[in-house]
Design an enzyme around this catalytic site. Structure first.
Site, mmCIF file in Angstrom:
data_model
loop_
_atom_site.group_PDB
_atom_site.id
_atom_site.type_symbol
_atom_site.label_atom_id
_atom_site.label_comp_id
_atom_site.label_asym_id
_atom_site.label_seq_id
_atom_site.Cartn_x
_atom_site.Cartn_y
_atom_site.Cartn_z
ATOM 1 N N TYR A 163 0.841 -1.207 0.000
ATOM 2 C CA TYR A 163 0.000 0.000 0.000
ATOM 3 C C TYR A 163 0.876 1.257 0.000
ATOM 4 O O TYR A 163 0.653 2.184 -0.783
ATOM 5 C CB TYR A 163 -0.903 -0.047 1.226
ATOM 6 C CG TYR A 163 -1.845 1.121 1.383
ATOM 7 C CD1 TYR A 163 -2.924 1.299 0.515
ATOM 8 C CD2 TYR A 163 -1.691 2.039 2.421
ATOM 9 C CE1 TYR A 163 -3.804 2.362 0.681
ATOM 10 C CE2 TYR A 163 -2.565 3.094 2.596
ATOM 11 C CZ TYR A 163 -3.625 3.254 1.719
ATOM 12 O OH TYR A 163 -4.491 4.297 1.875
ATOM 13 N N LYS A 167 1.138 4.125 -2.884
ATOM 14 C CA LYS A 167 0.814 5.525 -2.593
ATOM 15 C C LYS A 167 2.030 6.437 -2.845
ATOM 16 O O LYS A 167 1.864 7.594 -3.240
ATOM 17 C CB LYS A 167 0.303 5.669 -1.156
ATOM 18 C CG LYS A 167 -1.061 5.017 -0.936
ATOM 19 C CD LYS A 167 -2.139 5.587 -1.861
ATOM 20 C CE LYS A 167 -3.534 5.149 -1.461
ATOM 21 N NZ LYS A 167 -4.586 5.711 -2.325
HETATM 22 N N1 NAP Z 1 -9.864 5.861 5.174
HETATM 23 C C1 NAP Z 1 -8.616 6.111 5.550
HETATM 24 O O1 NAP Z 1 -8.256 6.007 6.746
HETATM 25 C C2 NAP Z 1 -7.607 6.558 4.531
HETATM 26 C C3 NAP Z 1 -6.369 7.037 4.988
HETATM 27 C C4 NAP Z 1 -5.426 7.444 4.052
HETATM 28 C C5 NAP Z 1 -5.707 7.357 2.705
HETATM 29 N N2 NAP Z 1 -6.913 6.868 2.302
HETATM 30 C C6 NAP Z 1 -7.153 6.787 0.864
HETATM 31 O O2 NAP Z 1 -8.282 7.561 0.559
HETATM 32 C C7 NAP Z 1 -8.987 6.982 -0.538
HETATM 33 C C8 NAP Z 1 -10.437 6.776 -0.148
HETATM 34 O O3 NAP Z 1 -10.479 5.945 0.994
HETATM 35 P P1 NAP Z 1 -11.861 5.693 1.767
HETATM 36 O O4 NAP Z 1 -11.516 5.247 3.143
HETATM 37 O O5 NAP Z 1 -12.764 6.840 1.563
HETATM 38 O O6 NAP Z 1 -12.363 4.392 0.965
HETATM 39 P P2 NAP Z 1 -13.835 3.771 0.871
HETATM 40 O O7 NAP Z 1 -14.734 4.293 1.925
HETATM 41 O O8 NAP Z 1 -13.623 2.289 0.795
HETATM 42 O O9 NAP Z 1 -14.325 4.300 -0.556
HETATM 43 C C9 NAP Z 1 -13.618 3.941 -1.705
HETATM 44 C C10 NAP Z 1 -14.408 4.345 -2.914
HETATM 45 O O10 NAP Z 1 -13.729 3.861 -4.074
HETATM 46 C C11 NAP Z 1 -14.596 2.981 -4.817
HETATM 47 N N3 NAP Z 1 -13.822 1.924 -5.441
HETATM 48 C C12 NAP Z 1 -13.137 0.915 -4.861
HETATM 49 N N4 NAP Z 1 -12.573 0.143 -5.782
HETATM 50 C C13 NAP Z 1 -12.905 0.665 -6.998
HETATM 51 C C14 NAP Z 1 -12.633 0.313 -8.342
HETATM 52 N N5 NAP Z 1 -11.888 -0.753 -8.642
HETATM 53 N N6 NAP Z 1 -13.122 1.087 -9.319
HETATM 54 C C15 NAP Z 1 -13.879 2.179 -9.028
HETATM 55 N N7 NAP Z 1 -14.183 2.563 -7.782
HETATM 56 C C16 NAP Z 1 -13.701 1.812 -6.776
HETATM 57 C C17 NAP Z 1 -15.566 2.463 -3.741
HETATM 58 O O11 NAP Z 1 -16.790 1.998 -4.295
HETATM 59 P P3 NAP Z 1 -16.984 0.477 -4.789
HETATM 60 O O12 NAP Z 1 -16.109 -0.389 -3.914
HETATM 61 O O13 NAP Z 1 -18.445 0.211 -4.603
HETATM 62 O O14 NAP Z 1 -16.566 0.497 -6.222
HETATM 63 C C18 NAP Z 1 -15.802 3.741 -2.947
HETATM 64 O O15 NAP Z 1 -16.669 4.597 -3.650
HETATM 65 C C19 NAP Z 1 -8.242 5.680 -0.878
HETATM 66 O O16 NAP Z 1 -7.366 5.911 -1.959
HETATM 67 C C20 NAP Z 1 -7.462 5.383 0.385
HETATM 68 O O17 NAP Z 1 -6.294 4.645 0.119
HETATM 69 C C21 NAP Z 1 -7.870 6.474 3.172
#
Ligand code: NAP
Length: 263
Positions: A163, A167
């Protein structure tokens, strides 16, 4: 083109940070297309936007597929694109080596397929979406802004090497593309959140008490003493869209950060 003229495409817009961003923009009357893989929650988002009269519509995409990303942008044809936010991604906790004393087996190593899956989603997905967005902005002749999403783990993180590497690649794409695309009026900005206290985190904690306990220890090391709310990361994304002198930079939204390994 100013930030209010066209549509903002939020890829990964059906959940978490992407959904918070789509809601914030649409709530301010700014047209949004939220894209994600077809699902009940994507359908429900479209229905609720219609009910509330929000300027938000949804489209399907799988960011790991070049043809699916091409189809998404083809379906936008004729709609001026102001900004593209790429949030689709997911974390993976996996060590490179697990020693025999932990489970009585031989040294276990990071499965190759899991490495490929994470790189495909987080890094290749960003490449495919960023490439298509850059072409759309360039063909319009208006410029635009691409917002990528990394993670505060991008410089390296204990137990998350696939990961973190993916990133770090997102940060590198951001900086390289900002250098290449500035002459076309295209900005590229990366937002790198720390841990976000959202639906996904709460669901994981509910099903994995050891993970919840680990996160509680981690939280105490964050200088601000808490994780980010989704709307706080969304606000940084909107800032990246609106501040017309930001490009090639990483906005860290991590409450002060934390050390790599917490025991
Ligand atoms: N949450 C954290 O603590 C955190 C921290 C640092 C960075 N991030 C980064 O922030 C971003 C968003 O994270 P989040 O926590 O908001 O994630 P999340 O709640 O799981 O949402 C992810 C979104 O991406 C979509 N998605 C996943 N796989 C996909 C694919 N193959 N094609 C198209 N859409 C897809 C999901 O919908 P579907 O699965 O239904 O397609 C959902 O809409 C990510 O890049 C993550 O690495 C998150």
């Amino acid at each position: 083109m100013s930030s209010g003229d066209g549509v903002t495409l939020v890829v990964g817009g059906s959940g978490g940070i992407g959904l918070a961003t789509a809601r914030e923009l649409a709530g301010a009357g700014r047209p949004v297309v939220a894209a994600a893989r077809p699902s009940r929650r994507l359908d429900e988002l479209a229905r609720s936007a219609q009910r509330e009269g929000c300027p938000l519509r949804t489209l399907p995409v799988d960011v790991t597929s070049a043809s699916s990303v091409a189809e998404l942008f083809a379906r936008l044809d004729g709609t001026p694109l102001t900004a593209c936010v790429h949030t689709a991604g997911r974390n993976l906790s996996r060590r490179l080596l697990v020693p025999p004393e932990e489970d009585g087996q031989d040294w276990r190593t990071h499965p190759e397929q899991e490495w490929r899956d994470i790189v495909d989603l987080c890094l290749t997905g960003t490449f495919l979406v960023g490439r298509a967005a850059a072409k759309a902005f360039a063909r319009q002749g208006t410029g635009g802004v691409l917002v990528t999403v990394a993670s505060s783990t991008w410089p390296g993180s204990w137990g998350q090497s696939a990961y973190s590497a993916a990133k770090a690649g997102v940060v590198s794409l951001t900086r390289s593309w900002a250098l290449e695309l500035g002459e076309y009026g295209i900005r590229v900005v990366c937002v790198a959140p720390g841990v976000v206290d959202g639906e996904a985190l709460r669901a994981k904690c509910a099903s994995r008490p050891r993970h919840a306990a680990y996160l509680e220890r981690l939280r105490r090391h964050v200088p601000l003493g808490r994780f980010a709310a989704e709307h706080e990361v969304a606000a940084a994304i909107v800032h990246a869209i609106d501040n017309e002198y930001l490009t090639g930079t990483v906005l860290e939204v991590h409450g002060g950060g934390f050390p790599g390994r917490i025991d």
